[in-house]
Design a protein around this motif. Structure first.
Motif, PDB file in Angstrom:
ATOM      1  N   PRO A   1       0.797  -1.228   0.000  1.00  0.00           N
ATOM      2  CA  PRO A   1       0.000   0.000   0.000  1.00  0.00           C
ATOM      3  C   PRO A   1       0.829   1.277   0.000  1.00  0.00           C
ATOM      4  N   SER A   2       1.925   1.308   0.733  1.00  0.00           N
ATOM      5  CA  SER A   2       2.732   2.535   0.798  1.00  0.00           C
ATOM      6  C   SER A   2       3.333   2.872  -0.560  1.00  0.00           C
ATOM      7  N   ARG A   3       3.964   1.880  -1.203  1.00  0.00           N
ATOM      8  CA  ARG A   3       4.583   2.130  -2.507  1.00  0.00           C
ATOM      9  C   ARG A   3       3.530   2.385  -3.573  1.00  0.00           C
ATOM     10  N   ASP A   4       2.457   1.619  -3.523  1.00  0.00           N
ATOM     11  CA  ASP A   4       1.407   1.800  -4.530  1.00  0.00           C
ATOM     12  C   ASP A   4       0.753   3.173  -4.391  1.00  0.00           C
ATOM     13  N   TRP A   5       0.562   3.618  -3.148  1.00  0.00           N
ATOM     14  CA  TRP A   5      -0.027   4.939  -2.921  1.00  0.00           C
ATOM     15  C   TRP A   5       0.856   6.034  -3.522  1.00  0.00           C
ATOM     16  N   LEU A   6       2.159   5.952  -3.253  1.00  0.00           N
ATOM     17  CA  LEU A   6       3.084   6.961  -3.770  1.00  0.00           C
ATOM     18  C   LEU A   6       3.121   6.929  -5.295  1.00  0.00           C
ATOM     19  N   GLN A   7       3.075   5.727  -5.885  1.00  0.00           N
ATOM     20  CA  GLN A   7       3.074   5.620  -7.343  1.00  0.00           C
ATOM     21  C   GLN A   7       1.838   6.298  -7.936  1.00  0.00           C
ATOM     22  N   ALA A   8       0.669   6.029  -7.330  1.00  0.00           N
ATOM     23  CA  ALA A   8      -0.567   6.644  -7.822  1.00  0.00           C
ATOM     24  C   ALA A   8      -0.554   8.152  -7.589  1.00  0.00           C
ATOM     25  N   ARG A   9      -0.093   8.576  -6.424  1.00  0.00           N
ATOM     26  CA  ARG A   9      -0.065  10.009  -6.101  1.00  0.00           C
ATOM     27  C   ARG A   9       0.826  10.780  -7.058  1.00  0.00           C
ATOM     28  N   ASP A  10       1.988  10.198  -7.387  1.00  0.00           N
ATOM     29  CA  ASP A  10       2.951  10.926  -8.203  1.00  0.00           C
ATOM     30  C   ASP A  10       2.482  11.088  -9.643  1.00  0.00           C
ATOM     31  N   LEU A  11       1.482  10.315 -10.060  1.00  0.00           N
ATOM     32  CA  LEU A  11       0.910  10.509 -11.391  1.00  0.00           C
ATOM     33  C   LEU A  11       0.199  11.858 -11.504  1.00  0.00           C
ATOM     34  N   LEU A  12      -0.139  12.462 -10.341  1.00  0.00           N
ATOM     35  CA  LEU A  12      -0.823  13.755 -10.350  1.00  0.00           C
ATOM     36  C   LEU A  12       0.117  14.906 -10.696  1.00  0.00           C
ATOM     37  N   ASP A  13       1.397  14.592 -10.855  1.00  0.00           N
ATOM     38  CA  ASP A  13       2.358  15.596 -11.326  1.00  0.00           C
ATOM     39  C   ASP A  13       2.257  15.664 -12.849  1.00  0.00           C
ATOM     40  N   ALA A  14       1.021  15.928 -13.306  1.00  0.00           N
ATOM     41  CA  ALA A  14       0.701  15.808 -14.727  1.00  0.00           C
ATOM     42  C   ALA A  14       0.529  17.150 -15.418  1.00  0.00           C
ATOM     43  N   GLY A  15       0.507  18.202 -14.666  1.00  0.00           N
ATOM     44  CA  GLY A  15       0.313  19.528 -15.251  1.00  0.00           C
ATOM     45  C   GLY A  15       0.250  20.577 -14.167  1.00  0.00           C
ATOM     46  N   LYS A  16       0.515  21.837 -14.542  1.00  0.00           N
ATOM     47  CA  LYS A  16       0.538  22.907 -13.554  1.00  0.00           C
ATOM     48  C   LYS A  16      -0.806  23.078 -12.855  1.00  0.00           C
ATOM     49  N   ASP A  17      -1.898  22.773 -13.558  1.00  0.00           N
ATOM     50  CA  ASP A  17      -3.217  22.982 -12.966  1.00  0.00           C
ATOM     51  C   ASP A  17      -3.502  22.014 -11.825  1.00  0.00           C
ATOM     52  N   LEU A  18      -2.683  20.935 -11.714  1.00  0.00           N
ATOM     53  CA  LEU A  18      -2.877  19.962 -10.634  1.00  0.00           C
ATOM     54  C   LEU A  18      -1.828  20.097  -9.531  1.00  0.00           C
ATOM     55  N   SER A  19      -0.983  21.115  -9.601  1.00  0.00           N
ATOM     56  CA  SER A  19       0.101  21.257  -8.609  1.00  0.00           C
ATOM     57  C   SER A  19      -0.448  21.437  -7.203  1.00  0.00           C
ATOM     58  N   ASP A  20      -1.516  22.219  -7.063  1.00  0.00           N
ATOM     59  CA  ASP A  20      -2.110  22.433  -5.741  1.00  0.00           C
ATOM     60  C   ASP A  20      -2.732  21.140  -5.217  1.00  0.00           C
ATOM     61  N   LEU A  21      -3.379  20.395  -6.088  1.00  0.00           N
ATOM     62  CA  LEU A  21      -3.970  19.112  -5.692  1.00  0.00           C
ATOM     63  C   LEU A  21      -2.872  18.157  -5.228  1.00  0.00           C
ATOM     64  N   LEU A  22      -1.778  18.104  -5.965  1.00  0.00           N
ATOM     65  CA  LEU A  22      -0.673  17.222  -5.588  1.00  0.00           C
ATOM     66  C   LEU A  22      -0.098  17.609  -4.232  1.00  0.00           C
ATOM     67  N   SER A  23       0.041  18.910  -3.984  1.00  0.00           N
ATOM     68  CA  SER A  23       0.553  19.369  -2.685  1.00  0.00           C
ATOM     69  C   SER A  23      -0.345  18.906  -1.551  1.00  0.00           C
ATOM     70  N   ASN A  24      -1.651  19.021  -1.750  1.00  0.00           N
ATOM     71  CA  ASN A  24      -2.572  18.581  -0.712  1.00  0.00           C
ATOM     72  C   ASN A  24      -2.566  17.072  -0.556  1.00  0.00           C
ATOM     73  N   ALA A  25      -2.374  16.351  -1.651  1.00  0.00           N
ATOM     74  CA  ALA A  25      -2.292  14.891  -1.548  1.00  0.00           C
ATOM     75  C   ALA A  25      -1.086  14.477  -0.708  1.00  0.00           C
ATOM     76  N   LYS A  26      -0.023  15.256  -0.760  1.00  0.00           N
ATOM     77  CA  LYS A  26       1.162  14.932   0.038  1.00  0.00           C
ATOM     78  C   LYS A  26       0.929  15.157   1.524  1.00  0.00           C
ATOM     79  N   PHE A  27      -0.132  15.917   1.874  1.00  0.00           N
ATOM     80  CA  PHE A  27      -0.431  16.185   3.274  1.00  0.00           C
ATOM     81  C   PHE A  27      -1.340  15.132   3.897  1.00  0.00           C
ATOM     82  N   VAL A  28      -1.633  14.056   3.170  1.00  0.00           N
ATOM     83  CA  VAL A  28      -2.507  13.022   3.719  1.00  0.00           C
ATOM     84  C   VAL A  28      -1.966  12.494   5.044  1.00  0.00           C
ATOM     85  N   ARG A  29      -0.641  12.431   5.160  1.00  0.00           N
ATOM     86  CA  ARG A  29      -0.036  11.933   6.407  1.00  0.00           C
ATOM     87  C   ARG A  29      -0.427  12.785   7.606  1.00  0.00           C
TER      88      ARG A  29
END
Length: 573
Positions: A421-449
């Motif tokens: 789960p830890s590695r798979d979560w990070l793999q799925a999360r890092d796919l959100l580094d797909a464009g500038k319009d998702l940068s804020d979403l990616l930042s918030n996804a990193k705060f799940v911890r």
């Protein structure tokens, strides 16, 4: 606790009573002693009601009850938040208002509805309450007040159940809560606890700064001022220091409050070393298992501080290991971002078009939540674009947005998950580094911890994988894990190291407090602050400083405005 003459007077005086006092002055203890004295007068089935603002404050009162009251006495004290008490009234008697069985619109649902509603949401929320019997949280107290004032039978039932009501932090009651309190005070004995200098919700137009004067005009009550009494840190100079900050007077010399200044690049290591120093100094003072809180003005800075404490740093040529910590976090956006990641984990078990459609819808939900918390044209437009992208994906049409093209390619290439789960979560999360319009979403996804629900998420995902070899229900699993994590954080006793905003810390106590001011965010004072802004900032700082029982450390950038200075004259720390 030895009561002062003033406190003894409040204890023996008939209700209604107003008790004023600062942090640690003994208001809560006094109110519980007063409740204890009135318990013998209760009839079978009656209780004394203690109302406060937050679940955390309620938890503190419950802890204090155990220190003061016997178990059979505690069973006659009902401790509730304003929201919970009003909701009880609404659920029991709400049909009298509209003829409909009351239905609750929870905050997450309200945020999405508010984001998609084009008119005045306040007017719409009022219509939903009056016409359909559907209530948002901010309407609980108003609806309860209408029930108590318009239905004599309801008012009598409540007064019979709760002949004595204690109201905590009364200075922060909003207009609807005040209307409810006025109605309750006509039949029940009342005890009001307040600290005018802890009024830190100035941004809410419904919280009137004249509330205490309105109370005085409404009720003929006896006042007892415990200002100056300090039972939280009686042998420390913390309260005197906090009051000097509040009133912009010269700061007293005290070893209990220290200031640590940093240059820009040393921010991370200074914060980390400050936490280590705080724990060490408290243990040297004889506190075996100290509690330490790290406070900041903004959620964004709290998230940054959590990242800092989770890493290794070097300070004065010494290596500092990561600090295990907990975070109290208001994070609707982080929750929405987590569900986007969860939707990606479901890709392998779904047809490509359906999988992408679901993920794009989740992204749109994220922007809806963002628009609800901070309305903006860009968030609304982003939501519309991803809703359209979801429809196109389900229809098998080619993506148009850069980010949707990247995500579509990733989905077509196949997401190879391993069952970790830890590695798979990070793999799925890092796919959100797909464009500038998702940068804020990616930042918030990193705060799940920050939810401290990562173990719960991992456990649920691992169980799903073991049963089915996939994360087919990841969205529901993650949603439930986040709900559990938030519920646990609301009821967690302060221990070890905790991080939160200063607003979130109100009503709590810790052995040590670190107040952290960022170099570019979370400033104590801002250059364009008005006089009212500075006064509000001073009240907020006082609340933060006085959370401590033994030690306070302020971590500030070099050149920051001094805590005490002549108004209108620039001064640096």
């Amino acid at each position: 606790m030895q009561l002062s003459e003033t406190a003894q007077g409040a204890l023996s005086h008939d209700c209604p009573v107003l008790v004023l006092g600062g942090p640690g002055s003994g208001k809560t203890t006094l109110s519980l002693l007063k409740a204890q004295a009135m318990l013998p007068d209760l009839q079978p089935g009656q209780e004394i009601l203690f109302i406060s603002f937050s679940r955390a404050a309620v938890r503190q009162v419950e802890i204090r009850c155990k220190d003061i009251l016997r178990s059979e006495e505690r069973r006659q004290i009902a401790v509730r938040t304003y929201h919970a008490f009003a909701l009880d009234i609404l659920r029991a008697h709400g049909r009298l208002l509209t003829g409909h069985t009351p239905r609750i619109i929870y905050p997450g649902e309200e945020n999405l509805a508010k984001a998609s509603f084009e008119g005045n949401w306040d007017v719409e929320a009022e219509r939903l309450a009056c016409d359909e019997g559907r209530y948002v949280f901010s309407h609980f107290a108003e609806a309860a007040a209408r029930l108590v004032t318009s239905a004599t039978s309801v008012a009598s039932l409540i007064a019979n159940k709760y002949p004595v009501i204690i109201l905590d932090e009364f200075q922060d009651t909003d207009d609807a809560q005040w209307a409810l309190v006025k109605a309750l005070s006509e039949r029940s004995k009342t005890v009001f606890l307040a600290d005018p200098d802890q009024r830190i919700f100035d941004y809410d137009d419904r919280v009137d700064p004249e509330r205490l004067n309105q109370l005085r005009a409404h009720l003929s009550l006896a006042e007892f001022d415990l200002t100056g009494e300090n039972h939280r840190s009686p042998d420390a100079g913390i309260l005197q220091y906090a009051n000097a900050v509040l009133t912009n007077r010269p700061l007293p010399e005290t070893k209990d409050v220290t200031t640590h200044l940093y240059w820009g690049k040393a921010f991370d290591s200074t914060v980390h070393a400050g936490v280590i120093w705080m724990f060490s100094s408290l243990r040297k003072a004889g506190i075996a298992h100290p509690s330490v809180v790290v406070l900041a003005r903004t959620n964004l800075l709290v998230g940054q501080l959590s990242t800092i404490l989770g890493q290794e740093h070097t300070y004065q040529k010494k290596t500092i290991k990561p600090v295990d910590h907990d975070v109290l976090w208001d994070a609707d956006l982080t929750a929405a971002a987590a569900l986007v990641v969860a939707s990606i984990l479901e890709w392998p078990g779904q047809p490509k078009d359906a999988a992408l459609g679901q993920t794009f819808d989740r992204i749109a939900n994220y922007f809806d939540a963002k628009n609800a918390s901070n309305p903006s044209k860009s968030a609304r437009e982003a939501s519309e674009k991803y809703r359209t992208a979801a429809e196109r994906a389900r229809g098998g049409e080619k993506p148009r947005l850069t980010s949707t093209k990247v995500l579509t390619a990733a989905c077509e290439n196949g997401l190879k998950l391993q069952g970790d789960p830890s590695r798979d979560w990070l793999q799925a999360r890092d796919l959100l580094d797909a464009g500038k319009d998702l940068s804020d979403l990616l930042s918030n996804a990193k705060f799940v911890r920050l939810f401290r629900a990562t173990d719960e998420i991992g456990s649920r995902l691992a169980s799903a994988w073991d049963r089915r070899g996939s994360y087919g229900s990841a969205i529901d699993l993650v949603r439930r894990a986040l709900e559990v994590g938030k519920l646990q954080s609301d009821h967690r006793d302060p221990r070890g190291c905790m991080l939160m905003t200063i607003h979130k810390a109100k009503g709590k106590e810790f052995d040590g407090v670190l107040l952290v001011e960022g170099q570019f965010q979370g400033s104590f004072f801002r250059e364009n602050d008005t006089k009212a802004d500075r006064a509000a900032a001073r009240r907020l700082l006082r609340v933060g400083i006085t959370r401590a029982r033994h030690r306070v450390a302020l971590i500030r950038p070099q050149g920051a405005p001094a805590l005490v200075y002549q108004e209108g004259v620039s001064a640096s720390a």
